[in-house]
Design a protein around this motif. Structure first.
Motif, PDB file in Angstrom:
ATOM      1  N   LEU A 169     -54.273  15.430 -10.949  1.00  0.00           N
ATOM      2  CA  LEU A 169     -55.102  15.150  -9.781  1.00  0.00           C
ATOM      3  C   LEU A 169     -55.612  13.720  -9.915  1.00  0.00           C
ATOM      4  O   LEU A 169     -56.157  13.356 -10.970  1.00  0.00           O
ATOM      5  CB  LEU A 169     -56.286  16.122  -9.694  1.00  0.00           C
ATOM      6  CG  LEU A 169     -55.972  17.628  -9.701  1.00  0.00           C
ATOM      7  CD1 LEU A 169     -57.263  18.439  -9.713  1.00  0.00           C
ATOM      8  CD2 LEU A 169     -55.116  18.017  -8.513  1.00  0.00           C
ATOM      9  N   ALA A 170     -55.442  12.925  -8.881  1.00  0.00           N
ATOM     10  CA  ALA A 170     -55.843  11.519  -8.949  1.00  0.00           C
ATOM     11  C   ALA A 170     -56.717  11.151  -7.756  1.00  0.00           C
ATOM     12  O   ALA A 170     -56.433  11.520  -6.606  1.00  0.00           O
ATOM     13  CB  ALA A 170     -54.606  10.628  -8.995  1.00  0.00           C
ATOM     14  N   ASN A 176     -50.043  15.535  -8.341  1.00  0.00           N
ATOM     15  CA  ASN A 176     -48.735  15.287  -8.977  1.00  0.00           C
ATOM     16  C   ASN A 176     -48.040  14.033  -8.437  1.00  0.00           C
ATOM     17  O   ASN A 176     -46.821  13.930  -8.468  1.00  0.00           O
ATOM     18  CB  ASN A 176     -47.791  16.491  -8.795  1.00  0.00           C
ATOM     19  CG  ASN A 176     -48.161  17.633  -9.714  1.00  0.00           C
ATOM     20  OD1 ASN A 176     -48.778  17.424 -10.752  1.00  0.00           O
ATOM     21  ND2 ASN A 176     -47.801  18.837  -9.323  1.00  0.00           N
ATOM     22  N   ASN A 177     -48.863  13.124  -7.922  1.00  0.00           N
ATOM     23  CA  ASN A 177     -48.334  11.868  -7.364  1.00  0.00           C
ATOM     24  C   ASN A 177     -47.296  12.126  -6.275  1.00  0.00           C
ATOM     25  O   ASN A 177     -46.394  11.314  -6.056  1.00  0.00           O
ATOM     26  CB  ASN A 177     -47.714  11.005  -8.480  1.00  0.00           C
ATOM     27  CG  ASN A 177     -47.630   9.540  -8.087  1.00  0.00           C
ATOM     28  OD1 ASN A 177     -48.443   9.057  -7.293  1.00  0.00           O
ATOM     29  ND2 ASN A 177     -46.647   8.833  -8.615  1.00  0.00           N
ATOM     30  N   GLU A 178     -47.456  13.303  -5.601  1.00  0.00           N
ATOM     31  CA  GLU A 178     -46.484  13.676  -4.573  1.00  0.00           C
ATOM     32  C   GLU A 178     -47.126  14.001  -3.237  1.00  0.00           C
ATOM     33  O   GLU A 178     -46.616  13.625  -2.188  1.00  0.00           O
ATOM     34  CB  GLU A 178     -45.663  14.898  -5.035  1.00  0.00           C
ATOM     35  CG  GLU A 178     -44.594  14.580  -6.045  1.00  0.00           C
ATOM     36  CD  GLU A 178     -43.666  15.758  -6.265  1.00  0.00           C
ATOM     37  OE1 GLU A 178     -42.484  15.666  -5.898  1.00  0.00           O
ATOM     38  OE2 GLU A 178     -44.124  16.783  -6.802  1.00  0.00           O
ATOM     39  N   ALA A 209     -43.304  18.107 -16.712  1.00  0.00           N
ATOM     40  CA  ALA A 209     -42.736  17.198 -15.708  1.00  0.00           C
ATOM     41  C   ALA A 209     -42.941  17.799 -14.329  1.00  0.00           C
ATOM     42  O   ALA A 209     -41.994  18.234 -13.674  1.00  0.00           O
ATOM     43  CB  ALA A 209     -41.251  16.963 -15.986  1.00  0.00           C
ATOM     44  N   ALA A 210     -44.179  17.809 -13.880  1.00  0.00           N
ATOM     45  CA  ALA A 210     -44.503  18.430 -12.596  1.00  0.00           C
ATOM     46  C   ALA A 210     -44.280  17.436 -11.475  1.00  0.00           C
ATOM     47  O   ALA A 210     -44.971  16.428 -11.376  1.00  0.00           O
ATOM     48  CB  ALA A 210     -45.953  18.915 -12.602  1.00  0.00           C
ATOM     49  N   GLY A 211     -43.292  17.679 -10.647  1.00  0.00           N
ATOM     50  CA  GLY A 211     -43.059  16.805  -9.502  1.00  0.00           C
ATOM     51  C   GLY A 211     -41.626  16.319  -9.432  1.00  0.00           C
ATOM     52  O   GLY A 211     -40.928  16.189 -10.438  1.00  0.00           O
ATOM     53  N   GLN A 212     -41.199  16.039  -8.214  1.00  0.00           N
ATOM     54  CA  GLN A 212     -39.828  15.610  -7.972  1.00  0.00           C
ATOM     55  C   GLN A 212     -39.521  14.275  -8.627  1.00  0.00           C
ATOM     56  O   GLN A 212     -38.384  14.002  -9.033  1.00  0.00           O
ATOM     57  CB  GLN A 212     -39.591  15.522  -6.459  1.00  0.00           C
ATOM     58  CG  GLN A 212     -38.144  15.302  -6.055  1.00  0.00           C
ATOM     59  CD  GLN A 212     -37.233  16.459  -6.468  1.00  0.00           C
ATOM     60  OE1 GLN A 212     -37.680  17.598  -6.556  1.00  0.00           O
ATOM     61  NE2 GLN A 212     -35.976  16.153  -6.734  1.00  0.00           N
ATOM     62  N   PHE A 225     -44.853   6.445 -14.581  1.00  0.00           N
ATOM     63  CA  PHE A 225     -45.723   7.462 -13.985  1.00  0.00           C
ATOM     64  C   PHE A 225     -47.187   7.045 -14.166  1.00  0.00           C
ATOM     65  O   PHE A 225     -47.959   7.716 -14.871  1.00  0.00           O
ATOM     66  CB  PHE A 225     -45.470   8.832 -14.622  1.00  0.00           C
ATOM     67  CG  PHE A 225     -44.024   9.253 -14.638  1.00  0.00           C
ATOM     68  CD1 PHE A 225     -43.364   9.583 -13.462  1.00  0.00           C
ATOM     69  CD2 PHE A 225     -43.309   9.300 -15.823  1.00  0.00           C
ATOM     70  CE1 PHE A 225     -42.035   9.965 -13.468  1.00  0.00           C
ATOM     71  CE2 PHE A 225     -41.980   9.681 -15.848  1.00  0.00           C
ATOM     72  CZ  PHE A 225     -41.338  10.008 -14.657  1.00  0.00           C
ATOM     73  N   SER A 226     -47.547   5.954 -13.549  1.00  0.00           N
ATOM     74  CA  SER A 226     -48.893   5.395 -13.724  1.00  0.00           C
ATOM     75  C   SER A 226     -49.971   6.285 -13.116  1.00  0.00           C
ATOM     76  O   SER A 226     -51.139   6.198 -13.494  1.00  0.00           O
ATOM     77  CB  SER A 226     -48.962   3.993 -13.116  1.00  0.00           C
ATOM     78  OG  SER A 226     -48.620   4.042 -11.729  1.00  0.00           O
ATOM     79  N   LYS A 227     -49.611   7.136 -12.167  1.00  0.00           N
ATOM     80  CA  LYS A 227     -50.580   7.993 -11.497  1.00  0.00           C
ATOM     81  C   LYS A 227     -50.614   9.413 -12.078  1.00  0.00           C
ATOM     82  O   LYS A 227     -51.204  10.317 -11.490  1.00  0.00           O
ATOM     83  CB  LYS A 227     -50.257   8.075 -10.000  1.00  0.00           C
ATOM     84  CG  LYS A 227     -50.437   6.770  -9.252  1.00  0.00           C
ATOM     85  CD  LYS A 227     -51.889   6.333  -9.209  1.00  0.00           C
ATOM     86  CE  LYS A 227     -52.082   5.097  -8.353  1.00  0.00           C
ATOM     87  NZ  LYS A 227     -53.493   4.669  -8.317  1.00  0.00           N
TER      88      LYS A 227
END
Length: 798
Positions: free
Chosen positions: A106-107, A170-172, A468-471, A648-650
């Motif tokens: 979460l960001a 997840n930066n998505e 590795a959560a996310g596309q 994956f900075s976020k």
């Protein structure tokens, strides 16, 4: 009169300080153990009390029969929701579909955290009656919304108002905070539910979830329900039992649905052949019995020392009876002394609990506290004190009050030779329990050691996995693998759809040449990249590994030895797994290799039959990294983090050491072993404390006899033997009694494990020798001290 009783009791305590210390100390330790176990038991029994609707909440489970064995699970198909809503709506207040809980990033601006959360339908907030701190309770009605618990909100936004702020998941996906609810307390099933995202967002985000709308064979989801006020769990179960079966009339597995009530989720969650078969409730009962036994051991000390010192108080009893006291008055007096000692012991017991409760919580994985503000606690404490006082003081009170005044005052009173039999019996009871504790602890420790030494099948040392959560993780897997390798921090990397220590997916819709028509398939299924076996150190024992040089490997699989045996194939290389659905577009999957069995689920159970399929769909849930053994772990992790942050900075850099994840599988048994070991030591300590007091009293009582024997030439060894042999004999009898009891109990406990030790005679021999050695040390101290005493001092009055 009460004041007089208390004054006499205090004088007796002060006059006989050694015995008072033994009595109060032994009772204090026993009561402290009983208190801590009591707090632990209450915490276990009150699990999920936070939820007011607990008795109406359940999860939908299903039993499926495969090859004559019934398997129970909580994964259900999506279309079940629509049938229940359309045809059985009157039976439920809420029906909630849910994903599986997992950690996601979460960001907010530059603040990035990882938290456990879930995708759920909006009814969950009313079902669990979440306590709102801010925002709307129906916040999940907004497909773009997200609800956070209070701690997560503070971690992301600090003191700012979170409502309306946008969180990057997840930066998505972006989600707007619609509500903040109270943290769910530790002692509850949903304690780890730190955020909630609408189920509808899950459908839009994951195409396969949306496509599962009409698939009754895709058991990939959870369903929570709250039954209607006028319904019972068993009643609703009977109504919905065959819903899935009716949709799949050709299914050989005979799926049977049932509601698993929330009240049983924690304590009774084991199933065997479709029926509940216990769970943590077994340990609750076990430790409850241990707590009672330890307290009883402490009470036995009081009884033994009280009756052993009977001759010391014979004249007091005689005098009181002569001046008019009846037996009832004396019983009240001695029980008053018992109450005073118990009250003092409780005071010290509470101090012991306060000192050691933190360590106890850490060891047991709890967060229990003494409930000072609870009236129920103080009422229970007073009842506890009264019961302990009666238990420990009743026998001495009845025994001492029965003395005849004439004999007591003449000084001719002597206890009969049979009067020591109850004391001997109590000593036997004490050491029977202690010896049984020793045997039980040794068995648990040996079982854990036996399973820990079982071959794991792969090299878990120096292996880390990164969620590795996310596309984005799937899209960059080749790029980041090359950069990890170029950094020199790793020797290999692979990806997988599940962690190395868990099974996340099962497949039953496959067939192969030679498969019996009525054979029902269940294969643990993991999608992996070509370097999976190499990165894990998983040995290929037949055929070959995946290779990037063979494009046809995209339709290939590896199987483990358990799968080869399960499928009845002596040489599976070149054989094909085919989808049993003839309309499926999926091509046949060629078996190119067989790998060693690797322990993925419980190390106490057989390895599941597993298939490792080439991941051509990009189902990347974990990066598996083999760290470079030529460099330090810290140096490797620093380089891996630098590469990770570049891409994956976020997303926070979270990683898990696989050996630590594997060790968690032993956590429950190791906690039992540690707690049992501590309680065993305390039980032995209490028993030895009583034995020490009895030995001291016997030595004091026979002081003149010892003096005479020394004058007549008796050796120290002879005197030690005279004083010790009776106690050693009693402990030997206790061990003889303890062995069959412990054998029966531990044999039953071992039946819970497929891989288990055989109960060896060496365990029982070690327990007997240990008990005798402890007795030898305890008794010898007082016996040798008495034997070495100057006979002149003991005989000078003669």
């Amino acid at each position: 009169m009460l004041k007089n009783y208390l004054k006499i009791a205090w004088r007796n305590l002060w006059k006989n300080r050694i015995y008072s210390v033994v009595n109060v100390g032994g009772l204090a330790v026993g009561m402290a153990v009983a208190l801590m176990i009591g707090l632990w038991v209450v915490d276990e029994l009150t699990h999920d009390q936070y939820f007011g609707n607990k008795d109406q909440i359940a999860q939908v489970y299903q039993n499926r029969t495969r090859n004559g064995s019934i398997n129970t699970g909580n994964a259900v198909p999506r279309p079940l929701e629509f049938v229940l809503r359309e045809q059985y709506a009157d039976h439920f207040k809420h029906i909630v579909m849910a994903s599986w809980e997992w950690k996601q990033s979460l960001a907010y601006n530059d603040n990035i955290i990882s938290r456990m959360g879930n995708y759920m339908q909006a009814g969950i907030t009313d079902m669990l009656d979440l306590k709102m701190v801010n925002g709307q309770k129906d916040g999940l009605q907004d497909i773009d919304g997200i609800m956070l618990d209070k701690s997560t909100s503070q971690a992301l936004f600090g003191s700012e108002d979170p409502i309306g702020k946008v969180v990057r998941v997840n930066n998505e996906i972006d989600a707007t905070v619609t509500g903040v609810y109270e943290d769910i307390p530790f002692n509850n099933s949903f304690h780890g539910l730190q955020f909630l995202i609408p189920w509808e967002r899950y459908l839009a985000w994951r195409e396969w979830v949306s496509e599962a709308r009409d698939s009754w064979n895709n058991n990939s989801f959870q369903m929570l329900v709250q039954i209607a006020d006028n319904m019972e769990m068993d009643e609703v179960t009977a109504i919905i039992k065959n819903v899935k079966k009716d949709q799949l009339p050709e299914a050989q597995s005979n799926p049977q649905l049932f509601l698993f009530p929330m009240k049983d989720w924690y304590l009774r969650n084991n199933f065997e052949e479709g029926r509940q078969a216990g769970g943590r409730i077994t340990y609750v009962k076990l430790f409850g019995i241990i707590g009672i036994l330890v307290l009883v051991l402490a009470c036995i000390n009081f009884m033994n020392l009280g009756t052993a010192r009977s001759e010391k108080r014979a004249k007091e009893v005689g005098l009181r009876k002569t001046i008019g006291s009846n037996r009832g008055h004396l019983v009240h007096q001695f029980l008053g002394e018992s109450f005073l000692i118990t009250l003092l012991a409780f005071f010290f017991a509470v101090i012991l609990v306060l000192v050691f409760l933190g360590s106890f919580n850490e060891l047991s994985g709890k967060e229990v506290q003494l409930p000072w503000k609870s009236p129920l606690f103080w009422m229970a404490s007073m009842l506890f004190i009264c019961i302990t006082a009666l238990l420990s003081g009743s026998y001495p009170a009845l025994y001492l009050s029965s003395f005849k005044p004439a004999e007591a005052l003449k000084g001719t009173f002597k206890v009969g030779r049979f009067s020591v039999l109850p004391r001997k019996a109590l000593v036997v009871i004490q050491f029977t329990a202690s010896a049984a504790f020793i045997i039980g602890t040794l068995v648990v420790l040996q079982q854990i050691r036996f399973v820990k030494n079982r071959p794991v099948g792969y090299d878990k040392e120096g292996l880390i996995q990164i969620p590795a959560a996310g596309q984005e993780f799937s899209e960059k897997r080749e790029l980041i693998r090359n950069e990890f390798l170029a950094s020199g921090a790793i020797t290999e990397m692979s990806t997988s759809s599940a962690p190395a220590t868990e099974i996340w997916s099962n497949a039953g819709n496959y067939t192969w040449d030679g498969k019996p028509d009525d054979f029902q398939v269940s294969l643990a299924w993991t999608f992996v990249s070509p370097e999976y076996a190499k990165s894990l150190g998983l040995k290929v024992i037949m055929g070959r590994d995946f290779s990037r040089e063979f494009p046809t490997d995209s339709n290939a699989v590896l199987i483990n030895k358990a799968a080869m045996k399960y499928m009845g194939l002596s040489n599976p290389i070149g054989k094909y797994l085919r989808n049993s659905d003839t309309d499926s577009p999926d091509p046949p999957l060629k078996i190119i290799g067989v790998v060693e069995d690797m322990i993925v689920q419980s190390p106490f159970e057989p390895v599941r039959q597993g298939v490792y399929a080439f991941d051509k769909y990009g189902i990347t849930n974990f990066y598996n990294l083999r760290l470079n053994p030529q460099k330090s772990t810290e140096e490797n992790l620093e380089m891996v983090e630098n590469v990770f942050k570049e891409h994956f900075s976020k997303v926070p850099f979270d990683y898990q050491f696989v050996d630590n994840q594997y060790a968690i599988k032993f956590q429950s048994e190791e906690r039992v072993a540690s707690l049992a070991g501590i309680f065993t030591v305390l039980a032995i300590f209490i028993s030895c404390l009583g034995l020490f007091g009895l030995t001291a009293f016997v030595a004091e009582r026979r002081t003149k006899e010892i003096g005479v024997r020394k004058v007549l030439g008796a050796s120290v060894f002879g005197l030690w033997k005279m004083l010790s042999k009776d106690f050693l004999a009693l402990v030997l009898i206790a061990c003889t009694v303890a062995i069959p009891i412990a054998f029966y109990i531990m044999k039953g406990w071992l039946q819970n494990y497929t891989y288990r030790i055989d109960l060896s005679w060496a365990i029982f021999a070690a327990a007997i020798l240990g008990a005798l050695f402890i007795t030898f040390i305890t008794v010898s101290f007082q016996a040798i001290k008495a034997a070495n005493a100057n006979p002149v001092k003991s005989l000078r009055t003669e």
